[in-house]
Design a protein around this motif. Sequence first.
Motif, PDB file in Angstrom:
ATOM      1  N   ARG A  20      -6.209  85.543  34.845  1.00  0.00           N
ATOM      2  CA  ARG A  20      -6.516  84.187  34.374  1.00  0.00           C
ATOM      3  C   ARG A  20      -7.362  84.229  33.108  1.00  0.00           C
ATOM      4  NH1 ARG A  20     -10.616  80.280  35.831  1.00  0.00           N
ATOM      5  NH2 ARG A  20      -9.831  78.143  35.548  1.00  0.00           N
ATOM      6  N   ARG A  21      -8.362  85.103  33.052  1.00  0.00           N
ATOM      7  CA  ARG A  21      -9.206  85.215  31.857  1.00  0.00           C
ATOM      8  C   ARG A  21      -8.397  85.697  30.657  1.00  0.00           C
ATOM      9  NH1 ARG A  21     -14.523  88.585  32.409  1.00  0.00           N
ATOM     10  NH2 ARG A  21     -14.975  87.494  30.449  1.00  0.00           N
ATOM     11  N   ALA A  22      -7.485  86.631  30.879  1.00  0.00           N
ATOM     12  CA  ALA A  22      -6.667  87.158  29.786  1.00  0.00           C
ATOM     13  C   ALA A  22      -5.777  86.068  29.187  1.00  0.00           C
ATOM     14  CB  ALA A  22      -5.829  88.326  30.287  1.00  0.00           C
ATOM     15  N   TRP A  23      -5.144  85.261  30.038  1.00  0.00           N
ATOM     16  CA  TRP A  23      -4.255  84.215  29.533  1.00  0.00           C
ATOM     17  C   TRP A  23      -5.028  83.101  28.834  1.00  0.00           C
ATOM     18  CZ3 TRP A  23       0.641  84.668  28.514  1.00  0.00           C
ATOM     19  CH2 TRP A  23       1.397  85.622  29.214  1.00  0.00           C
ATOM     20  N   ARG A  24      -6.223  82.784  29.328  1.00  0.00           N
ATOM     21  CA  ARG A  24      -7.042  81.794  28.628  1.00  0.00           C
ATOM     22  C   ARG A  24      -7.442  82.315  27.245  1.00  0.00           C
ATOM     23  NH1 ARG A  24     -11.822  79.112  32.001  1.00  0.00           N
ATOM     24  NH2 ARG A  24     -12.587  81.256  31.874  1.00  0.00           N
ATOM     25  N   LEU A  29      -6.712  82.251  21.191  1.00  0.00           N
ATOM     26  CA  LEU A  29      -6.363  83.004  19.986  1.00  0.00           C
ATOM     27  C   LEU A  29      -5.130  82.423  19.295  1.00  0.00           C
ATOM     28  CD1 LEU A  29      -6.902  86.581  21.441  1.00  0.00           C
ATOM     29  CD2 LEU A  29      -8.345  85.451  19.733  1.00  0.00           C
ATOM     30  N   CYS A  30      -4.223  81.834  20.078  1.00  0.00           N
ATOM     31  CA  CYS A  30      -2.990  81.289  19.503  1.00  0.00           C
ATOM     32  C   CYS A  30      -3.265  80.106  18.577  1.00  0.00           C
ATOM     33  CB  CYS A  30      -2.033  80.868  20.615  1.00  0.00           C
ATOM     34  SG  CYS A  30      -1.131  82.254  21.363  1.00  0.00           S
ATOM     35  N   VAL A  31      -4.367  79.391  18.805  1.00  0.00           N
ATOM     36  CA  VAL A  31      -4.709  78.274  17.919  1.00  0.00           C
ATOM     37  C   VAL A  31      -4.957  78.792  16.501  1.00  0.00           C
ATOM     38  CG1 VAL A  31      -6.323  76.390  17.480  1.00  0.00           C
ATOM     39  CG2 VAL A  31      -5.670  76.949  19.827  1.00  0.00           C
ATOM     40  N   GLY A  32      -5.717  79.876  16.399  1.00  0.00           N
ATOM     41  CA  GLY A  32      -5.985  80.464  15.089  1.00  0.00           C
ATOM     42  C   GLY A  32      -4.740  81.036  14.444  1.00  0.00           C
ATOM     43  N   LEU A  82     -13.140  96.400  10.806  1.00  0.00           N
ATOM     44  CA  LEU A  82     -14.359  95.645  11.092  1.00  0.00           C
ATOM     45  C   LEU A  82     -14.381  95.171  12.542  1.00  0.00           C
ATOM     46  CD1 LEU A  82     -14.795  93.408   7.899  1.00  0.00           C
ATOM     47  CD2 LEU A  82     -16.281  95.284   8.627  1.00  0.00           C
ATOM     48  N   GLY A  83     -13.204  94.819  13.067  1.00  0.00           N
ATOM     49  CA  GLY A  83     -13.132  94.407  14.458  1.00  0.00           C
ATOM     50  C   GLY A  83     -13.524  95.517  15.411  1.00  0.00           C
ATOM     51  N   ASP A  84     -13.120  96.752  15.105  1.00  0.00           N
ATOM     52  CA  ASP A  84     -13.528  97.890  15.936  1.00  0.00           C
ATOM     53  C   ASP A  84     -15.040  98.081  15.911  1.00  0.00           C
ATOM     54  OD1 ASP A  84     -10.954  98.593  16.741  1.00  0.00           O
ATOM     55  OD2 ASP A  84     -10.626  99.884  14.999  1.00  0.00           O
ATOM     56  N   HIS A  85     -15.641  97.839  14.748  1.00  0.00           N
ATOM     57  CA  HIS A  85     -17.069  98.126  14.572  1.00  0.00           C
ATOM     58  C   HIS A  85     -17.960  97.019  15.141  1.00  0.00           C
ATOM     59  CE1 HIS A  85     -20.555 100.059  12.775  1.00  0.00           C
ATOM     60  NE2 HIS A  85     -20.895  98.906  12.217  1.00  0.00           N
ATOM     61  N   PHE A  86     -17.660  95.766  14.796  1.00  0.00           N
ATOM     62  CA  PHE A  86     -18.513  94.651  15.195  1.00  0.00           C
ATOM     63  C   PHE A  86     -17.995  93.899  16.415  1.00  0.00           C
ATOM     64  CE2 PHE A  86     -19.396  95.106  10.604  1.00  0.00           C
ATOM     65  CZ  PHE A  86     -20.775  95.258  10.654  1.00  0.00           C
ATOM     66  N   GLY A  87     -16.790  94.200  16.842  1.00  0.00           N
ATOM     67  CA  GLY A  87     -16.174  93.463  17.938  1.00  0.00           C
ATOM     68  C   GLY A  87     -15.160  92.463  17.399  1.00  0.00           C
ATOM     69  N   GLN A  88     -13.942  92.489  17.965  1.00  0.00           N
ATOM     70  CA  GLN A  88     -12.884  91.613  17.445  1.00  0.00           C
ATOM     71  C   GLN A  88     -13.239  90.134  17.583  1.00  0.00           C
ATOM     72  OE1 GLN A  88     -11.809  94.337  19.490  1.00  0.00           O
ATOM     73  NE2 GLN A  88     -11.022  95.545  17.778  1.00  0.00           N
ATOM     74  N   ARG A  89     -13.876  89.761  18.686  1.00  0.00           N
ATOM     75  CA  ARG A  89     -14.237  88.366  18.901  1.00  0.00           C
ATOM     76  C   ARG A  89     -15.207  87.880  17.823  1.00  0.00           C
ATOM     77  NH1 ARG A  89     -18.553  85.929  21.473  1.00  0.00           N
ATOM     78  NH2 ARG A  89     -18.156  83.986  22.635  1.00  0.00           N
ATOM     79  N   VAL A 195     -12.317  79.958  21.533  1.00  0.00           N
ATOM     80  CA  VAL A 195     -12.538  81.406  21.431  1.00  0.00           C
ATOM     81  C   VAL A 195     -13.928  81.766  21.923  1.00  0.00           C
ATOM     82  CG1 VAL A 195     -12.803  83.319  19.799  1.00  0.00           C
ATOM     83  CG2 VAL A 195     -10.838  81.809  19.617  1.00  0.00           C
ATOM     84  N   ALA A 196     -14.929  80.970  21.544  1.00  0.00           N
ATOM     85  CA  ALA A 196     -16.302  81.242  21.993  1.00  0.00           C
ATOM     86  C   ALA A 196     -16.413  81.161  23.512  1.00  0.00           C
ATOM     87  CB  ALA A 196     -17.270  80.263  21.331  1.00  0.00           C
ATOM     88  N   LEU A 197     -15.667  80.253  24.128  1.00  0.00           N
ATOM     89  CA  LEU A 197     -15.756  80.063  25.569  1.00  0.00           C
ATOM     90  C   LEU A 197     -14.882  81.032  26.367  1.00  0.00           C
ATOM     91  CD1 LEU A 197     -15.748  76.149  25.837  1.00  0.00           C
ATOM     92  CD2 LEU A 197     -17.696  77.684  26.174  1.00  0.00           C
ATOM     93  N   TRP A 198     -13.669  81.325  25.857  1.00  0.00           N
ATOM     94  CA  TRP A 198     -12.660  81.989  26.680  1.00  0.00           C
ATOM     95  C   TRP A 198     -12.342  83.428  26.297  1.00  0.00           C
ATOM     96  CZ3 TRP A 198      -8.845  77.242  26.694  1.00  0.00           C
ATOM     97  CH2 TRP A 198      -9.366  76.269  27.559  1.00  0.00           C
ATOM     98  N   VAL A 199     -12.635  83.827  25.084  1.00  0.00           N
ATOM     99  CA  VAL A 199     -12.347  85.216  24.712  1.00  0.00           C
ATOM    100  C   VAL A 199     -13.556  86.074  25.079  1.00  0.00           C
ATOM    101  CG1 VAL A 199     -11.873  86.807  22.810  1.00  0.00           C
ATOM    102  CG2 VAL A 199     -10.768  84.554  22.870  1.00  0.00           C
TER     103      VAL A 199
END
Length: 471
Positions: A20-24, A29-32, A82-89, A195-199
């Motif tokens: 459920r968390r993965a699909w949310r 992410l699909c919005v972006g 940069l995503g690997d270093h700082f986190g993709q989110r 994204v802030a809430l669900w990723v």
Amino acid sequence: MAQQAPAHAADAAGRPITKRRAWRALFALCVGLFLTLMDQSLVAVSLPRIAEDLGGDLNQTIWVSAVYLLTFAVPLLVTGRLGDHFGQRTVYLVGMIVFVLAALACALAPSMEWLIVFRALQGFGGALINPQPLAIINRVFPYHRRGAAMGVWSAVAGSAGLFGPVLGGLLVGYAEWRWVFAVYVPLGVVSLITVALWVPRLPAARDSRIDLGSALYSLLAVLGVVFALQQGPELGWNVWIWGSLVAGLAVLALFLRRQRALGDRALMPLRLYRNRNFGNGVLAVFTLGFAVYPVQLPIMLYLQVQLDLPAEQAALALIPMGLVSIIFAPLAGRLTDRMKPGVLSRAGFGALITAMALFAFMFSRGLSLWWVLLPVVLLGLANALVWSPNSTITLRAVPTELAGAGSGVYNTSRQVGAVLGAAASGAVMQMFQPLGIGVATGVAMLVPVAGLVIGLLAVGNFTSDHDHEKP
């Protein structure tokens, strides 16, 4: 051998990432994705009105679109790492903030010069966003469900290309061009919140420091090549354009040499290519970018110039392509998790080649819209069969600590392919224009076929053992 992901990954706090968390997270992410991929077709519709209102000349009008593509494509290798270093989110959220603020600035731009500056900033925001979701998908979804996730991802990508011209036409026709940019603001805020809430926050990769020399080399190499390919048709391939291309290729050689020396500390670790599926998939997506992204221009030219359709009707004629892609992409994604790798991809590449050949024949013969709808529908089906399986098979065996780097390489290959395809298609149409728009657009639809044959050979080499690596 790369290890398969466990049934459930864990976030930075050690909590399991459930289905459920993965699909949310995917929904957020699909919005972006929708925003950044809709931009090109959405803004293109409004360019004549922008030039009229702000008093821009032809060169400035072209740069409103071109500068976005340039600043979007050039940094992708760096922003993926940069995503690997700082986190993709984290990088995604920063990119969306930049993208939305730049879009708001575009909506308020007082002149063409300022609009071009803000568009460059918006493209950079898109570059920060674009590599992160593919890396996140491969970290939050179990190995055996990534095809289904990529299928949804591809369906959203297809819908962005469908709704862009329609929404742009409505906004320009019933409001004004500034709303083309202002519409990004509420959608971007929705993306930021979801994204802030669900990723989930994911653990940052160890030893993911970015080598500054590699970053500089990559920026200069991609800038030189992309600028030359993008501006060559406009500027007539003068000495400066050829100099940019040669310099870019020379710096690319230096970049690859440095990557070999740095090992896993490289911006583009060559260990990625030990997996046959990654190397073949990156080549395949280059050919897909070369073939698929530029074809809307000759199609729209044929419909509007040869068949004399209004722009709105021409855009509506492409709706069947988008709808077929949206319907079948999720199914293709689920089948990718169950079928031998390459089966769907080979069918998709074969369908793409057939569709291009049909377009070429029908355009050169001046056939009516009803005939043209046949390859339009086939192109939609082909898109569903190639994009999600290729993304899934290419990236799902990439090690977690290199997820951002792998996504950056993948997206850069797609974008450079698209720029090269657009340049080649444009050059061919100019060359054959004296013979009529039907012949010019028909021959242009044959340009992608050579690239697609290479892509077909590449996906034919996908292996059933996704974790098998070259020695």
